[in-house]
Write an enzyme that holds these catalytic residues in place. Structure first.
Site, short mmCIF file in Angstrom:
data_model
loop_
_atom_site.label_atom_id
_atom_site.label_comp_id
_atom_site.label_asym_id
_atom_site.label_seq_id
_atom_site.Cartn_x
_atom_site.Cartn_y
_atom_site.Cartn_z
N PRO A 153 0.90 -1.35 -0.11
CA PRO A 153 -0.09 -0.17 -0.04
C PRO A 153 0.73 1.30 0.07
O PRO A 153 1.94 1.64 0.64
CB PRO A 153 -0.84 -0.19 1.23
CG PRO A 153 -0.01 -1.25 2.11
CD PRO A 153 0.57 -2.11 1.19
N GLU A 154 0.61 2.47 -0.77
CA GLU A 154 0.95 3.65 -0.73
C GLU A 154 0.26 4.57 0.15
O GLU A 154 -0.71 3.91 0.92
CB GLU A 154 1.25 4.01 -1.87
CG GLU A 154 1.94 2.94 -2.86
CD GLU A 154 2.30 3.33 -4.40
OE1 GLU A 154 2.48 4.63 -4.64
OE2 GLU A 154 2.46 2.45 -5.02
N LYS A 210 3.99 5.87 4.02
CA LYS A 210 3.16 4.72 4.12
C LYS A 210 3.33 4.06 5.53
O LYS A 210 2.89 2.71 5.51
CB LYS A 210 3.96 3.69 3.08
CG LYS A 210 4.49 4.32 2.01
CD LYS A 210 5.15 3.08 1.13
CE LYS A 210 5.80 3.62 0.03
NZ LYS A 210 6.68 2.55 -0.66
N ARG A 216 11.14 -4.50 -10.43
CA ARG A 216 9.49 -4.60 -10.45
C ARG A 216 9.46 -3.94 -11.95
O ARG A 216 10.23 -4.35 -12.84
CB ARG A 216 8.81 -3.51 -9.37
CG ARG A 216 8.86 -4.49 -8.26
CD ARG A 216 8.02 -3.46 -7.12
NE ARG A 216 8.69 -2.35 -6.92
CZ ARG A 216 8.40 -1.26 -5.94
NH1 ARG A 216 7.20 -1.59 -5.28
NH2 ARG A 216 9.23 -0.40 -5.41
#
Ligand SMILES: [Zn+2]
Length: 284
Positions: free
Chosen positions: A2-3, A61, A267
């Site tokens: 999650p950001e 975060k 990524r």
């Protein structure tokens, strides 16, 4: 992971659900999420019992649940950690690891974590800011965030712009999704070198990052991962509004060119090859 917007959705849910409530009983169903508490699960449960939650706080975060006595419970959400507010009579969601019952009854607080990279730890004197995250930079939603200082730090670095955006000590809260969206809005390639980036371009990309995260927050965050939900068990809607992230082969909303996905830091990076051309001064 999650950001900022997704964590802020959780923080708001917890603020409404636990602020001012006192811990009656803690059950640790799996020891791994409390592994940072060196005295063990039984001591962890005993330490929390009787304390009253103040309003949950966040930097970037990172989320922590302060107690009114000045200590705090620091949350490490990892890849799949979530909080849930559930009725004590309702069955545990799959992978419930910690159950925190409150003196005034329902709902109770549960920590759910499938992969268990995350967990909870007690941060002594951490109500204002836990020592473990004191090195994290302020995020763009912080009232004390200084855009000018952040731009100066960014341009002082000799790195690529996306690496700088992901550097949580420089500016916190931005992860892979919102970095790609901000870069697309600012028409910057992810490898554009920060030390030769003109000041207005640096201001623009940070401003765009804040704007896209604010829009995402308005939609309840991005449900980029089926593991990620808010405290009520539902996910956000912002993924429908993403311009480039996760949209390989789809047309750029600005020019129609097919979005390209490229490997980046283990990524992926998504960009429009026309709006975000490979720069002459690149740092990968
Ligand atoms: Zn384009």
């Amino acid at each position: 992971m999650p950001e900022l917007p997704e964590v802020e959705v959780v923080r708001r849910g917890l603020a409404a659900g636990i602020t001012g409530r006192r811990v009656a009983r803690v059950e640790v169903l799996h020891p791994r999420p409390v592994r940072r508490h060196l005295l063990g699960a039984t001591d962890f449960a005993a330490q929390l019992t009787g304390r009253t939650f103040a309003e949950p706080r966040r930097r970037g975060k990172y989320l922590w649940l302060p107690f009114t006595d000045g200590d705090a419970l620091l949350a490490h959400l990892g890849m799949s950690g979530q909080f849930r507010l559930d009725h004590s009579s309702s069955p545990d969601a799959p992978n419930t690891r910690i159950r925190i019952a409150l003196v005034d009854g329902d709902p109770e607080l549960r920590f759910v974590d499938q992969r268990m990279f995350g967990g909870l730890s007690l941060a002594l004197d951490g109500a204002e800011l836990p020592a473990e995250i004191a090195h994290i930079g302020r995020d763009p939603f912080d009232p004390a965030f200084d855009l000018g200082a952040a731009v100066a730090r960014l341009r002082h670095k000799r790195t690529g712009i996306k690496r700088a955006l992901l550097d949580q000590q420089l500016v916190s809260g931005i992860g892979n999704i919102y970095a790609d969206e901000a870069l697309w809005r600012a028409r910057l390639h992810y490898a554009r070198s920060t030390d030769t980036l003109p000041r207005p371009a640096a201001v623009d990309v940070l401003t765009q990052a804040a704007a896209v995260m604010r829009e995402a927050l308005g939609q309840g965050g991005t449900s980029f991962d089926s593991l990620y939900v808010n405290v009520n068990g539902s996910s956000g809607y912002f993924d429908r509004r993403l311009a480039v992230y996760g949209r390989e082969g789809e047309p750029c909303p600005r020019c129609g060119t097919a979005i390209r996905r490229e490997p980046f830091m283990n990524r992926s990076s998504y960009r429009c090859p026309r709006c975000q051309r490979v720069p002459r001064h690149a740092r990968f």
